[in-house]
Design an enzyme around this catalytic site. Structure first.
Site, short mmCIF file in Angstrom:
data_model
loop_
_atom_site.label_atom_id
_atom_site.label_comp_id
_atom_site.label_asym_id
_atom_site.label_seq_id
_atom_site.Cartn_x
_atom_site.Cartn_y
_atom_site.Cartn_z
N ASP A 1 34.94 29.52 42.40
CA ASP A 1 35.89 30.71 42.85
C ASP A 1 35.95 30.91 44.26
OD1 ASP A 1 36.74 30.86 40.15
OD2 ASP A 1 35.36 32.54 39.87
N PHE B 1 39.52 29.43 45.40
CA PHE B 1 40.57 30.21 45.43
C PHE B 1 40.32 31.42 46.36
CE2 PHE B 1 40.15 28.45 40.89
CZ PHE B 1 41.68 28.08 40.95
N GLY C 1 41.93 35.59 39.14
CA GLY C 1 42.86 35.34 38.11
C GLY C 1 42.71 36.45 36.95
N ASN C 2 41.80 35.78 35.85
CA ASN C 2 41.71 36.66 34.71
C ASN C 2 40.42 37.49 34.88
OD1 ASN C 2 40.29 34.09 34.72
ND2 ASN C 2 39.28 34.51 32.63
N TYR C 3 39.19 37.18 35.59
CA TYR C 3 38.11 37.74 35.84
C TYR C 3 37.99 38.84 37.06
CZ TYR C 3 34.40 36.47 32.67
OH TYR C 3 33.84 35.96 31.57
N ASP C 4 37.45 39.83 36.84
CA ASP C 4 37.17 40.93 37.69
C ASP C 4 35.59 40.79 38.14
OD1 ASP C 4 39.42 41.61 36.05
OD2 ASP C 4 39.75 42.98 37.86
N ILE D 1 15.05 31.01 59.20
CA ILE D 1 15.30 30.50 57.74
C ILE D 1 16.18 31.07 56.95
CG2 ILE D 1 13.09 29.10 57.64
CD1 ILE D 1 12.01 31.43 55.84
#
Ligand code: NAG
Ligand code: NAG
Ligand code: NAG
Ligand code: NAG
Ligand code: NAG
Ligand code: NAG
Ligand code: CU
Length: 671
Positions: free
Chosen positions: A319, A323, A405-408, A613
């Site tokens: 993602d 995206f 898209g579909n997920y928040d 590091i």
């Protein structure tokens, strides 16, 4: 359950954001501003005039100055800031160009064509262009008719195609389509069986496959808008007011936030989303700020689905790199996404033609008064005296929501006066659903790769792996990574009535392979220490990682998605700082072949002891969907903590003064 309806009382605060944000001077880590995006476009246009060439900007972000330059500027912030530079990935003539633009001198400093595997971030513009194509594509129109559906009610969505061993690839993505007749919950009404492949460089459909017809799940029960719900309604939640009689406790100067004992810089990147830099905490005893985190952000988010069939096998999303987690940031809704006392900040990115785009209210910052206890003690052992000391907790939260898209995804950075940084992750939104012929589980005789959520609707199994980049600089740059293994000791010589106990056996990671950790049965505390700084009594100052839920990858290591997502093979990795090693899945993730991942960089097995590091930590969720996730999913929460460990000489919040009491008009609780 209380059923009387009481009015919700919101005491709105009357401060303005302007009183919090003072005059802005450029910090070298500030994200690019709208005028800087415009300037990048103007400078690139001199070499590649957009009137003659179809150049698209896939990524424009700050090319941050090297660490030593930042430190030397910080030691004298009145000095001239280092030159502002932008890193650009542009597509031109089917090639990816890596362009570095100097904004002060207004020249292109370097311009290289990338010849490796994979493609850059997808822009929103090209995705919008792609999803329009099916509407005029004859074979698709036929397929929709054949199903008895109305073309004007069909919307399509973009899906990256992954990599499955192909030697050659074009820059393509796949489209799947949905039916919105009677609902806005498109994901709940997939038009299953049809896959379209779009060549993004040509912007045309290059492959079409209509393989099977499955009933489109019905619209009933999929709606989630409040205005469309029908009685009976759920219980009314009671309101509460938040009053900050002393005003907000934080200040925002440019993009530097100071609050209580914390100070940090907040940046935004179209790929990463929020970037926290230069987080340091004030040490009351030493009377100075001490460094904790140089830079932290979500480096990649890997979401593989577990359905190997033709329409689903390739769904193995990254993602962030595909995206853009920042590009997916959405405007937060005041009083709902964030509490009443929140302050909102906008964010900017460049669209594919280089023009700046504003995401208003992309961030909210608020003091969190959650009614928690910072520390307490009741002492009843002292004759004729009861001691009850409690300090209520208050923290500062920076929140962003990315809707990919579909997920928040709800992303929180929470700073506590005790020195802890808690990283919160909330998953909500809508599942990816698959249309099937089944209406009851008793009909299912095959593996459907998910849970039947409603008639004709499967919520497909999948994972969410979030990999955080955490460049801790604990009280200075040179740090070591220590595993404090808790080991069982057997008592065999009868020196104690006990037969066993555990003790701590510390191990300092010398090279990268020593720091590759897979959480399992063996408990260990993982601490980043500064071996050059000790507490009064001689412990190394440190910060430890308190992990969240362990999410082991379950795909075979040699499976293509897992080769690309190999940075999830370990829960923890430590690498020596290298400015170009930022993106755990590689710089070019779309159709990547896994040759530029954290797993590959770490094969060099570099020395990491007493060096600058970076800690890479992956947390996440295996998601077996359930009916409660339908039609929209109640937030599933996770996260982890970075916690001071012998960093201070004693409890740093011993002398923190509690907030002033706020009395409620008719409160019966006596303090
Ligand atoms: C690019 O430069 C040309 C002149 O060479 C100009 O006509 C055009 O407007 C410029 N486009 C942008 C986007 O700056
Ligand atoms: C630029 O794109 C347009 C529209 O897609 C196309 O007609 C034109 O030929 C392209 N120009 C070049 C130089 O590729
Ligand atoms: C298709 O949908 C459009 C827009 O909602 C509507 O006007 C039209 O009547 C529908 N046609 C059919 C055949 O259902
Ligand atoms: C028993 O073993 C422990 C640990 O090895 C050692 O410290 C202790 O001296 C031993 N006691 C006797 C009585 O031998
Ligand atoms: C930094 O990392 C990149 C990518 O792994 C590598 O090519 C480069 O040699 C590294 N630079 C240094 C100084 O180690
Ligand atoms: C407070 O209590 C009094 C007496 O019970 C009542 O008359 C009044 O309405 C209450 N005020 C509020 C703000 O609830
Ligand atoms: Cu999920």
């Amino acid at each position: 359950m209380a059923s009387t309806l009481k009015p919700i009382l919101f005491l709105l605060l009357s401060f303005h954001i302007f009183s919090l944000v003072s005059s802005h001077q450029h910090h070298p880590l500030d994200s690019l501003t709208p005028s800087e995006f415009t300037l990048v476009r103007t400078i690139v246009n001199k070499t590649y005039p957009s009137s003659k060439l179809n150049i698209t900007f896939q990524y424009i972000g700050l090319d941050e100055p090297d660490k030593p330059i930042i430190f030397s500027w910080l030691s004298n912030p009145k000095s001239k800031p280092p030159p502002r530079r932008a890193f650009v990935i542009a597509r031109l003539n089917k090639q990816s160009h890596e362009i570095i633009v100097d904004l002060s001198t207004r020249v292109i400093v370097s311009d290289k064509v990338y010849h490796g595997h994979g493609y850059p971030l997808l822009t929103l513009d090209e995705q919008f262009a792609a999803i329009e194509l099916p509407q005029t594509y004859e074979p698709f129109i036929k397929s929709i008719k054949k199903r008895g559906l109305n073309l004007s009610e069909v919307v399509c969505s973009t899906f990256t195609v992954g990599w499955f061993g192909e030697l050659k690839s074009k820059r393509v993505l796949k489209l799947l389509c949905f039916y919105i007749d009677g609902t806005v919950n498109l994901y709940a009404r997939p038009v299953e069986g049809i896959t379209l492949v779009v060549d993004l460089d040509e912007m045309k459909i290059v492959e079409y496959n209509d393989r099977l017809i499955v009933p489109v799940p019905k619209a009933e029960g999929t709606e989630y808008r409040e205005s469309k719900q029908k009685p009976p309604f759920g219980p009314r939640l009671h309101g509460a007011a938040l009053v900050q009689p002393d005003g907000p406790g934080f200040k925002i100067d440019g993009h530097t936030v100071s609050w209580v004992n914390w100070k940090f810089h907040l940046g935004f990147d179209v790929r990463a989303g929020p970037i926290i830099s230069l987080a340091s905490i004030y040490d009351l005893e030493k009377q100075k700020y001490r460094q904790v985190l140089y830079r932290g952000f979500i480096s990649e988010l890997f979401v593989p689905y577990m359905d190997p069939t033709e329409e689903w096998y390739y769904k193995t999303f990254f993602d962030s790199g595909e995206f853009g987690f920042g590009q997916s940031a959405v405007s937060l809704k005041p009083l709902a996404d964030c509490p009443t006392n929140a302050v909102f900040l906008d964010a900017y990115y460049a669209s594919s033609d280089g023009t700046p785009v504003k995401i208003s209210n992309a961030f909210c910052i608020f003091e969190n008064h959650a009614g928690n206890i910072m520390w307490r003690h009741t002492e009843t052992s002292i004759p004729e005296e009861v001691i009850r000391e409690v300090r209520p907790d208050v923290s500062l939260v920076v929140r962003m929501v990315a809707t990919v898209g579909n997920y928040d995804y709800i992303i929180d950075w929470e700073f506590k006066p005790s020195g802890s940084i808690k990283l919160g992750i909330g998953l909500t939104g809508i599942l990816e659903m698959k249309g099937v012929i089944y209406t009851h589980t008793n009909q299912i005789k095959e593996n459907v790769h998910g849970t039947l959520l409603a008639e004709n609707t499967i919520g497909v199994y999948h994972d969410h792996f979030l990999t955080y980049y955490l460049d801790l600089d604990v009280d200075g740059e040179d740090n070591s990574f220590v595993k404090n293994n808790l080991e069982t000791i057997k008592v065999t010589n009868h020196s104690s009535p006990r037969k066993s106990y555990w003790t701590v056996v510390s191990e300092i990671a010398k090279t990268e392979s020593d720091a590759q950790i897979q959480f399992g049965l063996k408990p260990a505390e993982l601490v980043v220490v500064n071996p050059n700084k000790k507490t009064k009594v001689g412990n190394n100052v440190g910060y430890r990682l308190i992990p969240g839920s362990a999410t082991r990858p379950l795909l075979s290591y040699n499976d293509y998605p897992q080769i690309r997502g190999a940075f999830t093979n370990n829960d923890v990795w430590v690498t020596p700082y290298n400015k170009s090693e930022k993106w755990a899945g590689g710089l070019y993730v779309d159709q990547s072949q896994g040759d530029d991942t954290l797993a590959v960089w770490s094969l060099r097995n570099r020395k990491i002891e007493n060096k600058d590091i970076v800690l890479w930590y992956t947390t996440g969720f295996h998601h077996v969907p359930c009916q409660e996730d339908f039609p929209v999913m109640p937030t599933l929460s996770g996260g982890f903590e970075l916690r001071p460990t012998n960093f201070f000489n004693s409890n740093p919040v011993l002398k923190t003064r509690p907030p002033n009491l706020v009395r409620w008009p008719n409160c019966t609780n006596k303090p």
